[in-house]
Design a protein around this motif. Structure first.
Motif, PDB file in Angstrom:
ATOM      1  N   ASP A 158       0.835  -1.198   0.000  1.00  0.00           N
ATOM      2  CA  ASP A 158       0.000   0.000   0.000  1.00  0.00           C
ATOM      3  C   ASP A 158       0.873   1.253   0.000  1.00  0.00           C
ATOM      4  N   PHE A 159       0.240   2.433   0.050  1.00  0.00           N
ATOM      5  CA  PHE A 159       0.975   3.690  -0.018  1.00  0.00           C
ATOM      6  C   PHE A 159       2.034   3.801   1.085  1.00  0.00           C
ATOM      7  N   ARG A 160       1.632   3.459   2.325  1.00  0.00           N
ATOM      8  CA  ARG A 160       2.541   3.619   3.455  1.00  0.00           C
ATOM      9  C   ARG A 160       3.799   2.788   3.280  1.00  0.00           C
ATOM     10  N   ARG A 161       3.630   1.515   2.930  1.00  0.00           N
ATOM     11  CA  ARG A 161       4.796   0.632   2.817  1.00  0.00           C
ATOM     12  C   ARG A 161       5.652   0.982   1.605  1.00  0.00           C
ATOM     13  N   PHE A 162       5.017   1.473   0.544  1.00  0.00           N
ATOM     14  CA  PHE A 162       5.806   1.915  -0.610  1.00  0.00           C
ATOM     15  C   PHE A 162       6.706   3.075  -0.215  1.00  0.00           C
ATOM     16  N   MET A 163       6.136   4.089   0.421  1.00  0.00           N
ATOM     17  CA  MET A 163       6.938   5.255   0.802  1.00  0.00           C
ATOM     18  C   MET A 163       8.036   4.873   1.775  1.00  0.00           C
ATOM     19  N   ASP A 164       7.714   4.028   2.757  1.00  0.00           N
ATOM     20  CA  ASP A 164       8.717   3.642   3.748  1.00  0.00           C
ATOM     21  C   ASP A 164       9.842   2.834   3.118  1.00  0.00           C
ATOM     22  N   THR A 165       9.508   1.986   2.135  1.00  0.00           N
ATOM     23  CA  THR A 165      10.541   1.191   1.465  1.00  0.00           C
ATOM     24  C   THR A 165      11.478   2.090   0.671  1.00  0.00           C
ATOM     25  N   VAL A 166      10.913   3.036  -0.096  1.00  0.00           N
ATOM     26  CA  VAL A 166      11.747   3.942  -0.886  1.00  0.00           C
ATOM     27  C   VAL A 166      12.604   4.816   0.027  1.00  0.00           C
ATOM     28  N   ASP A 167      12.065   5.197   1.177  1.00  0.00           N
ATOM     29  CA  ASP A 167      12.827   6.035   2.103  1.00  0.00           C
ATOM     30  C   ASP A 167      14.047   5.314   2.680  1.00  0.00           C
ATOM     31  N   GLN A 168      14.095   4.002   2.555  1.00  0.00           N
ATOM     32  CA  GLN A 168      15.258   3.261   3.033  1.00  0.00           C
ATOM     33  C   GLN A 168      16.410   3.257   2.022  1.00  0.00           C
ATOM     34  N   VAL A 169      16.159   3.806   0.833  1.00  0.00           N
ATOM     35  CA  VAL A 169      17.200   3.877  -0.190  1.00  0.00           C
ATOM     36  C   VAL A 169      18.031   5.143   0.042  1.00  0.00           C
ATOM     37  N   ASP A 170      19.308   4.974   0.275  1.00  0.00           N
ATOM     38  CA  ASP A 170      20.176   6.131   0.533  1.00  0.00           C
ATOM     39  C   ASP A 170      20.151   7.105  -0.638  1.00  0.00           C
ATOM     40  N   ASP A 171      19.933   8.377  -0.345  1.00  0.00           N
ATOM     41  CA  ASP A 171      19.973   9.465  -1.333  1.00  0.00           C
ATOM     42  C   ASP A 171      18.856   9.380  -2.371  1.00  0.00           C
ATOM     43  N   ALA A 228      13.330  -0.129 -12.553  1.00  0.00           N
ATOM     44  CA  ALA A 228      14.687  -0.326 -13.061  1.00  0.00           C
ATOM     45  C   ALA A 228      15.690   0.554 -12.310  1.00  0.00           C
ATOM     46  N   ASN A 229      15.319   1.791 -12.022  1.00  0.00           N
ATOM     47  CA  ASN A 229      16.246   2.685 -11.331  1.00  0.00           C
ATOM     48  C   ASN A 229      16.352   2.370  -9.846  1.00  0.00           C
ATOM     49  N   ALA A 230      15.267   1.890  -9.253  1.00  0.00           N
ATOM     50  CA  ALA A 230      15.333   1.485  -7.849  1.00  0.00           C
ATOM     51  C   ALA A 230      16.275   0.305  -7.669  1.00  0.00           C
ATOM     52  N   LEU A 231      16.327  -0.585  -8.656  1.00  0.00           N
ATOM     53  CA  LEU A 231      17.242  -1.722  -8.586  1.00  0.00           C
ATOM     54  C   LEU A 231      18.675  -1.255  -8.421  1.00  0.00           C
ATOM     55  N   GLY A 232      19.051  -0.293  -9.275  1.00  0.00           N
ATOM     56  CA  GLY A 232      20.422   0.189  -9.226  1.00  0.00           C
ATOM     57  C   GLY A 232      20.755   0.859  -7.904  1.00  0.00           C
ATOM     58  N   ARG A 233      19.838   1.646  -7.375  1.00  0.00           N
ATOM     59  CA  ARG A 233      20.104   2.351  -6.125  1.00  0.00           C
ATOM     60  C   ARG A 233      20.184   1.387  -4.948  1.00  0.00           C
ATOM     61  N   LEU A 234      19.308   0.393  -4.926  1.00  0.00           N
ATOM     62  CA  LEU A 234      19.370  -0.581  -3.841  1.00  0.00           C
ATOM     63  C   LEU A 234      20.662  -1.385  -3.917  1.00  0.00           C
TER      64      LEU A 234
END
Length: 350
Positions: A158-171, A228-234
């Motif tokens: 859901d929205f909450r878990r999506f935002m929290d997951t992305v927020d764990q990606v540095d920068d 695709a871009n989240a893969l690279g950052r993670l």
């Protein structure tokens, strides 16, 4: 099937990041988390199929976040995002096929509406309404009926878990565009170039339907680019901290349980299975679409799949083969809905 003991190195991280990002969305102490649960993860001879859905759910979103990121209104408790992920039996390919939320579907079987308690006979509806009526079980059954594929596991975010997951990606995660992207509905406002975004802005981007004039079809392509871009950052951001991998998977997975819901340990086990997968071996597409259906009574305007093209796509996956080339599928009546498979590497921001 017994899996090799994973090591805190680059390839396991790439694989786990694939699952984390695939939720659009979007995707442990690594070795200890995999040892027992890995044996429970299906390993079909013709590949594993994972259904990833993004839910229009605002539980846990603060009032400030709703105002800042234009998340007001009432959630429909339906699926805003639907991606079918096929992992080859050999672990050497991942194909991701987006399913338009307004696809005309036949909801199968006698099922009880979880909102009203009413028992429904099989009937037509938009595919995203399957979750609202019957939750994950009906959604999985509907996707299986439409694609002819077995869905071995699903992941709902859901929205909450999506935002929290992305927020764990540095920068943050990079988003790039050659044209300005502005959507008054979501508040998205991007100038040409590349910008790194955190959870709230990332959600604005993957939800945007009006920024490029291509509505849901443009939104699905934005979601694929974001993956695709989240893969690279993670991959780059968690190399020296393998314990964070389990944290990301746990955040993404959440606490909800379901008969075929993938567990955090299974996400990590799948990462181990895909430990040698290079980014070039991922491929993204949207199911072939013929055009729009005329208004269907009690359903409204819907998207009609190209039956022959869809059969070719899902037939290939059923045989554990790569997606067909664009030339193998008839052109759509809707220009924005053209079937254009894209390698993950081609979607990454420069």
């Amino acid at each position: 099937m017994k899996f090799p003991r994973p090591r805190p190195a680059r390839r396991p991280l790439v694989a786990a990041a694939t699952l984390a990002a695939l939720t659009a969305l979007f995707p442990g102490a690594f070795a200890g988390a995999v040892s027992v649960a890995s044996r429970d993860l299906p390993a079909p001879e013709r590949g594993l199929n994972l259904l990833v859905v993004g839910l229009d759910g605002r539980k846990g979103v603060t009032k400030e976040e709703k105002e800042r990121f234009r998340l007001g209104g009432q959630g429909c408790d339906c699926t805003d995002v639907m991606m079918l992920v096929h992992v080859s039996a050999a672990g050497d390919r991942v194909e991701v096929v987006s399913l338009p939320r307004d696809s005309l579907a036949s909801l199968p079987g006698e099922h009880r509406d979880r909102r009203t308690g009413k028992v429904h006979a099989p009937h037509q509806a938009k595919i995203n309404n399957a979750w609202a009526e019957g939750g994950p079980d009906l959604t999985v059954e509907t996707v299986e009926s439409m694609t002819g594929l077995s869905v071995h596991r699903y992941l709902a975010v859901d929205f909450r878990r999506f935002m929290d997951t992305v927020d764990q990606v540095d920068d943050g995660v990079p988003i790039c565009t050659e044209q300005p992207l502005k959507d008054p509905a979501t508040g998205l406002d991007l100038q040409p170039g590349t910008k790194r975004v955190a959870g709230g802005e990332a959600l604005q981007y993957v939800r945007s339907r009006r920024a490029d004039g291509q509505m849901d079809f443009g939104r699905m392509r934005k979601q694929q680019r974001f993956v695709a871009n989240a893969l690279g950052r993670l991959r780059d951001g968690v190399l020296d901290a393998p314990g964070r991998l389990e944290e990301v998977a746990a955040t993404l997975r959440g606490a909800a349980a379901g008969e075929r819901g993938i567990s955090t340990a299974e996400l990590l086990a799948l990462a181990a299975r895909l430990r040698n997968l290079p980014p070039e071996r991922t491929e993204f597409a949207t199911v072939p679409v013929r055009g729009f259906n005329a208004n269907v009574e009690s359903v409204g305007s819907t998207v009609a799949w190209d039956e022959e093209g869809a059969a070719e796509v899902f037939g290939r996956l059923a045989e554990d083969r790569p997606l067909p080339a664009a030339e193998a599928v008839a052109p759509s009546e809707i220009q924005a809905a053209a079937y254009r498979p894209a390698r993950g590497a081609s979607l990454i921001c420069p």
